[in-house]
Design an enzyme around this catalytic site. Structure first.
Site, short mmCIF file in Angstrom:
data_model
loop_
_atom_site.label_atom_id
_atom_site.label_comp_id
_atom_site.label_asym_id
_atom_site.label_seq_id
_atom_site.Cartn_x
_atom_site.Cartn_y
_atom_site.Cartn_z
CB SER A 1 24.69 44.57 25.41
OG SER A 1 25.50 43.44 24.32
CG LEU B 1 33.32 36.49 20.30
CD1 LEU B 1 33.28 35.14 20.60
CD2 LEU B 1 32.65 37.44 21.16
CG ASP C 1 21.75 43.11 27.59
OD1 ASP C 1 22.95 43.18 27.73
OD2 ASP C 1 21.14 42.07 27.43
CG ASP D 1 24.92 41.09 22.31
OD1 ASP D 1 25.11 40.03 21.88
OD2 ASP D 1 24.37 41.31 23.35
#
Length: 488
Positions: A103, A40, A162, A43
């Site tokens: 991320s 998979l 993030d 981001d």
């Protein structure tokens, strides 16, 4: 490199080799989009141009087509068309990231490349911890971890992640997506003089701020960019309720335009605007390229109940990134346009002047670019049907554009719609299992995955409109693979 790090890398590349033939022979494999070699992708991370080379990192779970302990996969390119698969950049091998290297972003400083990312830790009692971490490279390929540089501050839950880092006015800034203790989405700003020590500047945006009411329970993937003298905050809020044609996906991505005062941490901004009107667009991130272009990539997917039903899951992979897009600001409106480099893929040009919708027949393609320009004012309704699996429809009376496809889980039709003041151009990129549709020079964009019968290549036009028409077949982009995947 630690023993655990070596083991995780070895296992990841064993998965790549195990599924290599199955993945590469999937008819839904895309021709000119970045995808995971297995497992998979979600981001885009760490977008940067470093020593003249473009770097795209991405969230990667090599072990299954579901969300788990994420790695950072890595591609590099000199032109955003021909790519090289680089060794995996980050793996969740340390205590502060044991459940995923989540991320983050990249920044070049004094000849080194700094990666900032969120270390995710899930505890046995079901709670979690979050750490903002740093890794540094001198060559852009091999990274040394420095561990956490920012722990969870007061006032937020562990949904705090993030980091996007940039430099302005002689200082470094970091903006993070957050959830307050009241479970409201927010964006938090931090400052540093050395990239290692970070101090809180304040909360710059969120539910209940700057005239904004309730606006989701969590904000992800913030990105602060400067265009045309204005500051634009990109963010992906979770928990927005649908409102007419707005907010129809489970999670949204959009932006606020305004002005940020980094010293006082005040961000005065206007309303939230969605970046994309389609089905599959999330977690966009930008970088500033040589020459001054602000370029965006996004995850061409989303986490929803239909995600596991995409047919590529059976082949051992799922999701991709969008094509790179140049951003520009007109007033307070962001426009997105394909980067000029995409023209390098064109071949087999077909041009028709003053084409009538009903006269365009016999078009075929799986990976193609279509350009419909100077659509006449007062033209009637028309539909473009892509391989009998998706339709783009224009209602001239309502001045509405709609994209329809079949839901991956139910098989039922589903539609996304936007209103237009006028329609003067369509620029369409179709790939083996994706559509990216730019309206009026990127004033509005529809992004979607779709999965036609692999043998069906028909592109058909119906209705009453007249325009100048161009079509190109698009070549497959080249990706150099790692021959020895034994380690970093």
């Amino acid at each position: 490199m630690s023993e655990k790090q070596e083991l995780l890398i070895k296992k990841a590349y064993e998965e790549v080799e195990k599924h290599k033939n199955e993945v590469e022979n999937d008819p839904y494999r895309l021709a000119y989009h970045l995808m995971p070699p297995v497992g998979l992708l979600n981001d885009p991370n760490g977008l940067v141009q470093f020593n003249g080379v473009y770097h795209v990192f991405y969230q990667w779970n090599p072990f299954e087509t579901a969300h788990g302990a994420k790695f950072w996969g890595h591609y590099s390119s000199k032109d955003m068309i021909n790519w090289r698969e680089e060794p995996v950049a980050l793996v969740p091998s340390e205590w502060y990231e044991k459940n995923g290297c989540y991320s983050g972003s990249a920044i070049e400083w004094e000849g080194k490349l700094y990666l900032f990312y969120t270390g995710n830790v899930k505890l046995e009692d079901g709670t979690r911890e979050t750490y903002q971490c740093l890794a540094i490279s001198t060559d852009g390929i091999h990274f040394e971890k420095f561990g956490p540089v920012l722990n969870l501050p007061e006032g937020y839950t562990a949904h705090f992640r993030d980091p996007k880092v940039w430099r302005a006015d002689g200082r470094f800034y970091m903006i993070l997506g957050a959830q307050t203790l009241e479970e409201k989405g927010a964006a938090a700003l931090f400052v540093s003089d050395d990239l290692y020590n970070w101090l809180p500047a304040g909360r710059v945006a969120g539910a209940g701020m700057n005239g904004l009411g309730e606006f989701g329970y969590m904000w992800e993937c913030p990105d602060l960019i400067h265009l045309d003298g204005k500051d634009v905050l990109l963010v992906s809020p979770q928990g927005l309720e649908p409102s007419g044609y707005l907010y129809n996906n489970i999670f949204q991505s959009g932006y606020f335009t305004g002005r940020l005062d980094g010293t006082s941490a005040q961000f005065e901004h206007g309303p939230f605007t969605e970046l994309d009107r389609g089905f599959d667009f999330y977690a966009p991130q930008t970088f500033l390229a040589d020459g001054g272009r602000t370029i965006l990539y996004a995850w061409m997917g989303i986490t929803d109940e239909a995600e596991a039903y995409q047919p590529t899951v059976e082949k051992g992979w799922v999701h991709a990134l969008t094509i790179p897009r140049v951003l520009s600001l007109k007033g307070d409106k962001l426009f997105q346009a394909p980067v000029e480099e995409m023209k390098m893929l064109r071949k087999d040009e077909m041009i028709i002047q003053n084409a009538k919708t009903a006269e365009i027949t016999g078009l075929n393609g799986k990976a193609a670019e279509l350009l419909l320009d100077t659509i006449l004012v007062g033209a009637g309704d028309f539909t473009i049907r892509f391989r009998n699996e998706a339709e783009l429809c224009y209602d001239a009376d309502k001045r509405e554009m709609s994209l329809q496809r079949r839901n991956f889980r139910t098989g039922n039709p589903e539609t996304r719609t936007c209103k237009l003041a006028e329609l003067n151009s369509l620029h369409i990129f179709m790939d083996h299992s994706s559509l990216e549709i730019f309206i009026n020079g990127g004033e509005e964009v529809f992004t979607a995955r779709y999965f036609p019968n692999p043998g069906d290549e028909l592109i058909s036009f119906h209705g009453d409109a007249e325009f100048n028409f161009a079509k190109w077949t698009l070549d497959k982009m080249q990706i150099g693979r790692i021959l020895n995947r034994g380690g970093l």
